[in-house]
Structures are given as structure tokens and as C-alpha cells.
Design an enzyme around this catalytic site. Structure first.
Site, short mmCIF file in Angstrom:
data_model
loop_
_atom_site.label_atom_id
_atom_site.label_comp_id
_atom_site.label_asym_id
_atom_site.label_seq_id
_atom_site.Cartn_x
_atom_site.Cartn_y
_atom_site.Cartn_z
N ILE A 1 0.85 -1.19 -0.05
CA ILE A 1 0.03 -0.15 0.01
C ILE A 1 0.88 1.38 0.02
O ILE A 1 1.99 0.98 0.33
CB ILE A 1 -1.04 -0.06 1.18
CG1 ILE A 1 -0.28 -0.21 2.65
CG2 ILE A 1 -2.14 -1.04 0.96
CD1 ILE A 1 -1.17 0.12 3.53
N ASP A 2 0.41 2.44 -0.32
CA ASP A 2 1.11 3.44 -0.52
C ASP A 2 1.66 3.96 0.84
O ASP A 2 1.08 3.49 1.65
CB ASP A 2 0.42 4.61 -1.08
CG ASP A 2 -0.13 4.37 -2.39
OD1 ASP A 2 0.60 3.52 -3.29
OD2 ASP A 2 -1.32 4.95 -2.78
N LYS A 3 2.82 4.65 0.75
CA LYS A 3 3.53 5.42 1.75
C LYS A 3 2.55 6.00 2.85
O LYS A 3 2.53 5.68 4.09
CB LYS A 3 4.73 6.48 1.55
CG LYS A 3 5.11 7.04 2.59
CD LYS A 3 6.00 8.30 2.18
CE LYS A 3 6.70 9.25 3.10
NZ LYS A 3 7.12 10.37 2.72
#
Length: 342
Positions: free
Chosen positions: A151-153
Site C-alpha cells: 500500500i502507498d506510503k
């Protein structure tokens, strides 16, 4: 085509750091400008230095910085040292482990933590923490230990990590076959009219901004992507929604919601850090800016994760609480909506 400063150095002795294939619609463009569009945080000077050192290759031959990239060209950046993301340094970073057994673990990733090392982020990542806490994690097809999905930062929430080769293969197949269950909660700009809906559209990189993805509704560009959304609560100028993924493309929810006119709240990369809905009053502007401060990231949380256990065959489902920053932001909008109605 140019020759390298060290003619004895063959491509086999170099390590590939970046590889891009110019899309069908690529107009002729200098290779240094082309690479600046692709590589996050890269400077023109760094790229030109790489060209001078003979580290930029197009179609397996070294080129100068003024080479014009054309449609279909394969552009590589090669160096004499391995990519830093593969030089994994174990770091004693605490992990929020929701579940663990001999085959896998489920972690709750905080917002702000990068999942795996990459350009500009070589430490402090989830993988740096994993290789400290666990020995001999299996590697995925991208050579990343334990990682089944990501998942994104600045997205918080649940991830499953494989501890054995069997678990890696089994879990990766579930994600590929779309049999895993993933539900996200998102706060989006605007009043989402329909109580529920489906967003479909191929996702690929935005040719004008390589740091963004975009939807291509027709044609063979990009990869197919399907997002099911459902309204949970309408809060005036924003809406709290649930999103279930059929596919797992880069930035999928962020891109799909922008595509239907409901960009994620405070999603800087896609323009959600501007006031997209509401009034022109100074008081309202101040309210939104305060909400941005409370939630200094895109309003997205990977809340639920379900999959079949690779050994027992049992379907397991995990749920996580909304993090405090999202909870406080939603509460702020709830109060605003309540007072606006009265």
C-alpha cells in the site's frame, strides 16, 4: 551511439537501476528529459552525469544525453553497484503485528511508512523492519522479502507478509486471481450521489506527469482495474466511503475516485490538498486548512483484509481500527455538517 569511458565494462557487469519502455504515443524527446519524467527526485544534472559515465542505455546500446527517445525504445539506467533498494539493512523498527503463525503475519502499517526501499527511501521502510525481525523471508518476483502486496506510503492499514516460499506462492496467486478480500475506507471531496457504484477503467502512468497514474477508459493502454464503492456517511462537502478492490493497481482508489470527480481528501499528488468543494468564506477556508493539519496525508485506510490460509485452507479475515488522524478529521467534518444544517 556513444562508447563508455571504460570500454572494458560490459553490460553484464553493470546493475540495472531503472528500465522504461517508451509508450506508443511518445514524441521524440531527449533521453535526459525523458528520464526526469520517470524517476522521482532525479535532477537533470544527475542524469547528465550518468550519461557522461556511459550508464544510460537505449535498446542495449550506450547513448549520450541528447539522444532522442522514440516510441518503443527500451531505456535503462545501469550502474556499477547494485540498486540501494536491494542492499537491505535490518532496522529495529517496531511492527504492529495483528496476527502471526509459522506461515505468515498480518501487520498494521502506519501512515508515513514506505513499504519497500526505493528511489530516495532506503531506510525506515517496512521491509527494513521485517528483515530485522525475521530471518530467511522468501522473496517475491521483484526480489522483495516477504512482500505479497503493498500500500502507498501515506495510506495506513493491513498487509499480509509471507514467511515461507509456499505461503508466498499461495497468497500471491490469491491476489492475482482476485480471491482475496480488501476493503478500504476513504474520505473524498464532494457529495457522492449514488449510494454505491462500480468504477472501471484501465490504469496506466500519466504521460504528462510520470508520478501520477490515470484512467484510460478505452483501448489497450494500462491494466484493467475495478473498484466497488459504497457510501458510509455524507458529511456535507465530503463523503466517507468504503472501497472494495477487485484488482490491485498502483494508486487504484486514488485514481478511480478522482476519475469520477471525487478526489481523496488531502491527496496532494492528485490535487485533493486544495479546496475542491464548499464555500468561498474565509471561515470555511480556515476550517479546511485545520482539517488538512489534522490529517496531513490522503484520507485512505486499508481497513479489512481477507484471504485463505495457505496451509489450513481456512478463510481468515482481519479488521483494523481507523487511525486517530482520520478519526479526528471525520469527526471535525461531522460537526461542521451538523452545524451547517442547523
Amino acid at each position: 551511439m556513444d562508447t563508455p569511458e571504460n570500454p572494458e565494462l560490459s553490460q553484464e557487469e553493470l546493475f540495472e537501476h531503472h528500465k522504461f519502455v517508451a509508450s506508443k504515443g511518445q514524441e521524440p524527446l531527449r533521453v535526459d528529459k525523458f528520464l526526469m519524467n520517470f524517476i522521482e527526485n532525479a535532477t537533470r544534472n544527475k542524469i547528465q552525469q550518468a550519461a557522461k559515465q556511459g550508464h544510460i542505455w537505449v535498446n542495449d546500446a550506450i547513448v549520450k544525453q541528447n539522444y532522442k527517445v522514440k516510441a518503443g525504445d527500451e531505456v535503462k539506467v545501469m550502474f556499477e553497484h547494485p540498486p540501494y533498494e536491494f542492499l537491505l539493512t535490518p532496522e529495529d523498527i517496531p511492527l504492529d503485528i495483528v496476527y502471526e503463525d509459522d506461515s505468515l503475519l498480518v501487520v498494521n502499517k502506519p501512515a508515513g511508512m514506505v513499504v519497500h526501499p526505493g528511489h530516495g527511501n532506503y531506510s525506515g521502510t517496512l521491509i527494513n523492519a521485517l528483515v530485522h525481525h525475521f530471518d530467511h523471508l522468501p522473496k517475491n518476483s521483484s526480489e522483495r522479502p516477504g512482500l505479497v502486496h503493498r500500500i502507498d506510503k501515506d495510506t495506513s492499514g493491513l498487509l499480509v507478509i509471507a514467511k515461507t516460499e509456499h505461503a508466498m506462492t499461495h497468497l500471491a496467486k490469491q491476489f492475482f486471481d482476485k480471491s482475496s478480500a480488501r476493503e478500504y475506507l476513504a474520505l473524498v471531496w464532494g457529495n457522492v450521489t449514488d449510494d454505491e457504484g462500480i468504477v472501471e477503467g484501465h490504469i496506466a502512468r500519466n504521460p504528462k506527469n510520470r508520478l501520477q497514474m490515470m484512467v484510460f477508459p478505452e483501448g489497450d493502454q494500462g491494466k484493467d482495474a475495478v473498484t466497488h464503492y459504497k457510501v458510509i456517511e455524507r458529511l456535507g462537502y465530503v463523503t466517507l466511503i468504503s472501497c472494495k478492490l477487485e484488482t490491485g493497481r498502483t494508486h487504484q482508489i486514488r485514481v478511480h475516485m478522482k476519475y469520477i470527480g471525487h478526489t481523496l481528501f488531502n491527496d496532494e499528488r492528485y490535487g485533493g490538498d486544495k479546496i475542491l468543494k464548499g464555500t468561498t468564506f474565509t471561515k470555511y477556508k480556515q476550517f479546511v486548512e485545520n482539517a488538512f493539519k489534522i490529517l496531513p496525508r490522503q484520507a485512505l485506510h486499508a481497513k479489512t483484509l481477507g484471504f485463505e490460509h495457505p496451509v489450513s485452507g481456512e478463510f481468515m479475515q482481519f479488521d483494523s481500527e481507523l487511525p486517530e488522524d482520520m478519526t479526528l478529521c471525520i469527526e471535525k467534518w461531522r460537526n461542521y455538517a451538523k452545524h451547517s444544517e442547523s
